[in-house]
Design a protein around this motif. Sequence first.
Motif, PDB file in Angstrom:
ATOM      1  N   ARG A   1       0.842  -1.207   0.000  1.00 60.92           N
ATOM      2  CA  ARG A   1       0.000   0.000   0.000  1.00 60.92           C
ATOM      3  C   ARG A   1       0.875   1.255   0.000  1.00 60.92           C
ATOM      4  O   ARG A   1       0.639   2.192  -0.775  1.00 60.92           O
ATOM      5  CB  ARG A   1      -0.901  -0.030   1.239  1.00 60.92           C
ATOM      6  N   LEU A   2       1.886   1.280   0.867  1.00 60.66           N
ATOM      7  CA  LEU A   2       2.786   2.439   0.939  1.00 60.66           C
ATOM      8  C   LEU A   2       3.523   2.648  -0.381  1.00 60.66           C
ATOM      9  O   LEU A   2       3.678   3.773  -0.856  1.00 60.66           O
ATOM     10  CB  LEU A   2       3.807   2.258   2.076  1.00 60.66           C
ATOM     11  N   ALA A   3       3.976   1.546  -0.971  1.00 65.53           N
ATOM     12  CA  ALA A   3       4.706   1.627  -2.246  1.00 65.53           C
ATOM     13  C   ALA A   3       3.820   2.226  -3.331  1.00 65.53           C
ATOM     14  O   ALA A   3       4.263   3.083  -4.111  1.00 65.53           O
ATOM     15  CB  ALA A   3       5.187   0.238  -2.668  1.00 65.53           C
ATOM     16  N   LEU A   4       2.555   1.816  -3.374  1.00 68.38           N
ATOM     17  CA  LEU A   4       1.631   2.322  -4.394  1.00 68.38           C
ATOM     18  C   LEU A   4       1.318   3.802  -4.169  1.00 68.38           C
ATOM     19  O   LEU A   4       1.274   4.590  -5.114  1.00 68.38           O
ATOM     20  CB  LEU A   4       0.335   1.503  -4.396  1.00 68.38           C
ATOM     21  N   LEU A   5       1.100   4.182  -2.905  1.00 63.38           N
ATOM     22  CA  LEU A   5       0.799   5.591  -2.609  1.00 63.38           C
ATOM     23  C   LEU A   5       1.999   6.485  -2.919  1.00 63.38           C
ATOM     24  O   LEU A   5       1.845   7.590  -3.434  1.00 63.38           O
ATOM     25  CB  LEU A   5       0.383   5.746  -1.140  1.00 63.38           C
ATOM     26  N   GLU A   6       3.207   6.003  -2.606  1.00 59.98           N
ATOM     27  CA  GLU A   6       4.423   6.765  -2.931  1.00 59.98           C
ATOM     28  C   GLU A   6       4.581   6.930  -4.440  1.00 59.98           C
ATOM     29  O   GLU A   6       5.176   7.890  -4.911  1.00 59.98           O
ATOM     30  CB  GLU A   6       5.662   6.051  -2.370  1.00 59.98           C
ATOM     31  N   ALA A   7       4.058   5.963  -5.195  1.00 67.09           N
ATOM     32  CA  ALA A   7       4.162   6.014  -6.661  1.00 67.09           C
ATOM     33  C   ALA A   7       3.062   6.868  -7.273  1.00 67.09           C
ATOM     34  O   ALA A   7       2.901   6.905  -8.488  1.00 67.09           O
ATOM     35  CB  ALA A   7       4.105   4.604  -7.239  1.00 67.09           C
ATOM     36  N   ASP A   8       2.292   7.579  -6.410  1.00 74.54           N
ATOM     37  CA  ASP A   8       1.247   8.490  -6.886  1.00 74.54           C
ATOM     38  C   ASP A   8       0.028   7.767  -7.456  1.00 74.54           C
ATOM     39  O   ASP A   8      -0.695   8.331  -8.278  1.00 74.54           O
ATOM     40  CB  ASP A   8       1.786   9.462  -7.948  1.00 74.54           C
ATOM     41  N   VAL A   9      -0.201   6.535  -7.055  1.00 72.00           N
ATOM     42  CA  VAL A   9      -1.401   5.827  -7.504  1.00 72.00           C
ATOM     43  C   VAL A   9      -2.594   6.422  -6.749  1.00 72.00           C
ATOM     44  O   VAL A   9      -2.506   6.724  -5.554  1.00 72.00           O
ATOM     45  CB  VAL A   9      -1.299   4.308  -7.223  1.00 72.00           C
TER      46      VAL A   9
ATOM     47  N   LYS B   1      -8.893  -6.465  -2.642  1.00 69.74           N
ATOM     48  CA  LYS B   1      -8.967  -7.688  -3.452  1.00 69.74           C
ATOM     49  C   LYS B   1      -7.835  -8.660  -3.095  1.00 69.74           C
ATOM     50  O   LYS B   1      -8.047  -9.868  -2.991  1.00 69.74           O
ATOM     51  CB  LYS B   1      -8.902  -7.333  -4.942  1.00 69.74           C
ATOM     52  N   VAL B   2      -6.618  -8.121  -2.928  1.00 66.45           N
ATOM     53  CA  VAL B   2      -5.475  -8.980  -2.588  1.00 66.45           C
ATOM     54  C   VAL B   2      -5.686  -9.616  -1.215  1.00 66.45           C
ATOM     55  O   VAL B   2      -5.448 -10.811  -1.027  1.00 66.45           O
ATOM     56  CB  VAL B   2      -4.147  -8.184  -2.623  1.00 66.45           C
ATOM     57  N   LYS B   3      -6.165  -8.811  -0.253  1.00 60.90           N
ATOM     58  CA  LYS B   3      -6.379  -9.323   1.112  1.00 60.90           C
ATOM     59  C   LYS B   3      -7.396 -10.460   1.107  1.00 60.90           C
ATOM     60  O   LYS B   3      -7.201 -11.503   1.743  1.00 60.90           O
ATOM     61  CB  LYS B   3      -6.853  -8.196   2.020  1.00 60.90           C
ATOM     62  N   GLU B   4      -8.477 -10.265   0.365  1.00 60.96           N
ATOM     63  CA  GLU B   4      -9.535 -11.284   0.286  1.00 60.96           C
ATOM     64  C   GLU B   4      -8.987 -12.608  -0.242  1.00 60.96           C
ATOM     65  O   GLU B   4      -9.254 -13.678   0.301  1.00 60.96           O
ATOM     66  CB  GLU B   4     -10.654 -10.766  -0.629  1.00 60.96           C
ATOM     67  N   LYS B   5      -8.163 -12.510  -1.294  1.00 61.83           N
ATOM     68  CA  LYS B   5      -7.627 -13.728  -1.908  1.00 61.83           C
ATOM     69  C   LYS B   5      -6.452 -14.295  -1.119  1.00 61.83           C
ATOM     70  O   LYS B   5      -6.210 -15.499  -1.124  1.00 61.83           O
ATOM     71  CB  LYS B   5      -7.230 -13.450  -3.357  1.00 61.83           C
TER      72      LYS B   5
ATOM     73  N   VAL C   1      -5.872   2.248  -4.987  1.00 61.62           N
ATOM     74  CA  VAL C   1      -5.076   1.515  -3.992  1.00 61.62           C
ATOM     75  C   VAL C   1      -5.995   0.734  -3.058  1.00 61.62           C
ATOM     76  O   VAL C   1      -5.757  -0.439  -2.774  1.00 61.62           O
ATOM     77  CB  VAL C   1      -4.182   2.483  -3.180  1.00 61.62           C
ATOM     78  N   ARG C   2      -7.058   1.398  -2.577  1.00 62.48           N
ATOM     79  CA  ARG C   2      -7.991   0.735  -1.654  1.00 62.48           C
ATOM     80  C   ARG C   2      -8.603  -0.523  -2.272  1.00 62.48           C
ATOM     81  O   ARG C   2      -8.666  -1.585  -1.649  1.00 62.48           O
ATOM     82  CB  ARG C   2      -9.102   1.712  -1.272  1.00 62.48           C
TER      83      ARG C   2
END
Length: 456
Positions: free
Chosen positions: A35-43, A54-58, A48-49
């Motif tokens: 999550r931090l990596a994606l937010l730092e990349a300006d996503v 989706k990843v957590k669920e799977k 991101v949410r």
Amino acid sequence: MLDNLTQRLAKVVKTMRGEARLTESNTAEMLREVRLALLEADVALPAVREFIAKVKEKALGEEVIGSLTPGQALVGVVQRELASLMGADLGPEASQLNFATQPPAIILMAGLQGAGKTTTVGKLAKYLRETTKKKVLTVSADVYRPAAIGQLETVTGQAGADFFPSQATDKPVDIALAALDYAKKHHHEVLIVDTAGRLGIDQAMMDEIRAVHAAIKPIETLFVVDAMLGQDAINTAKAFSDALPLTGVVLTKLDGDSRGGAALSVRHITGKPIKFAGVAEKLDGLEAFDPSRMANRILGMGDILALVEEARKGVDMAAAEGLANKIKGGGKFDLNDFKAQLSQMKKMGGLTSLLDKLPAQMQAAAGNANMDQAEKQVRRMEGIINSMTPQERAKPELIKATRKRRIAAGAGVQVQEVNRMLSQFEQMQSMMKKLKGGGMMKMMRNMKGMLPGGMR
């Protein structure tokens, strides 16, 4: 390309792979890092949410928990969801251009000024000519930016496509309709219309491009966005998506952005597939976008398929076969052959482009090497060879002290540089001798077998 994000995620992926057992706590810790990596990349935060959910669920599902290697299974989930975020869930056909219409198929390019629309029109014209063999016409409906029409004429000429001239005094709708009429009469299969951009979104701009769209009814309306815009790309994408029935997105300057958030956000915001990515300034620096392969690159897994495709495009197989036959027949590998090998490497995008497509571990192994310096070294070697006479290139053994001084002066380098280049040439020559007994032909046949569809 996307360096910061790749470095962060590659570390997380390495940690994930090493986990023999996944618990809620170590999974949560890994997802926090992602999550931090994606937010730092300006996503964009909504993207991101959704991705993390989706990843957590799977990750806590049977597919991962029940796996013999849960860490690796979780990496697979992250890769698939990252690809899905960029459009893999839309299916492979979604990223293809649609030509199912009465010719000409009209492609309308929209976006802000400075996003690289005009250059992208030239790149797309070249791409379509080379990959689909279609007859392409371009036209500029940008009557506001000084030299926009001339710029498009220049890049279209370099791309080998046809250009329809327009005047800054003409109305954009009239220009587009006149170009369409010309394309029909001259049997063009594709018409690409470049439109005006602004430094910001305004009502007049949107009204104008809507009018052009209504007049020519394009089968493809592509939103061109600068990958370096970061969060601004999200607002721009939403405005264009609301104003026009977009069919796809073209990301430009992806090679210049170490964050790359736009690549992961724009598809989520517009709901439209990313169809192309601009990966270099040159006219052949446009790639068809593949979400799964881009996800691999972002996760530090590399893109070996892209490397093979670069080889297919850049390597002159006929020349390689000719060199193989020459060596097999007892001919000597000379400096003309050495220069040809350097040129082949440049055609494949140079050292930096090749390194970018390798897995993270291999990139790290080469990390100590200064790629910019290596690229300069290649250019310098070419300059040294160009300073030689044809006789010296064919018979390198003739190059003694006085000739070396003359060659160095001609190339603008020190004599030590000439000595270094000759030493590298001798190493290559020695390797070629070892391939003399049919080994090189075997190597070339193996290369053919690696290429998609073979190279006959």
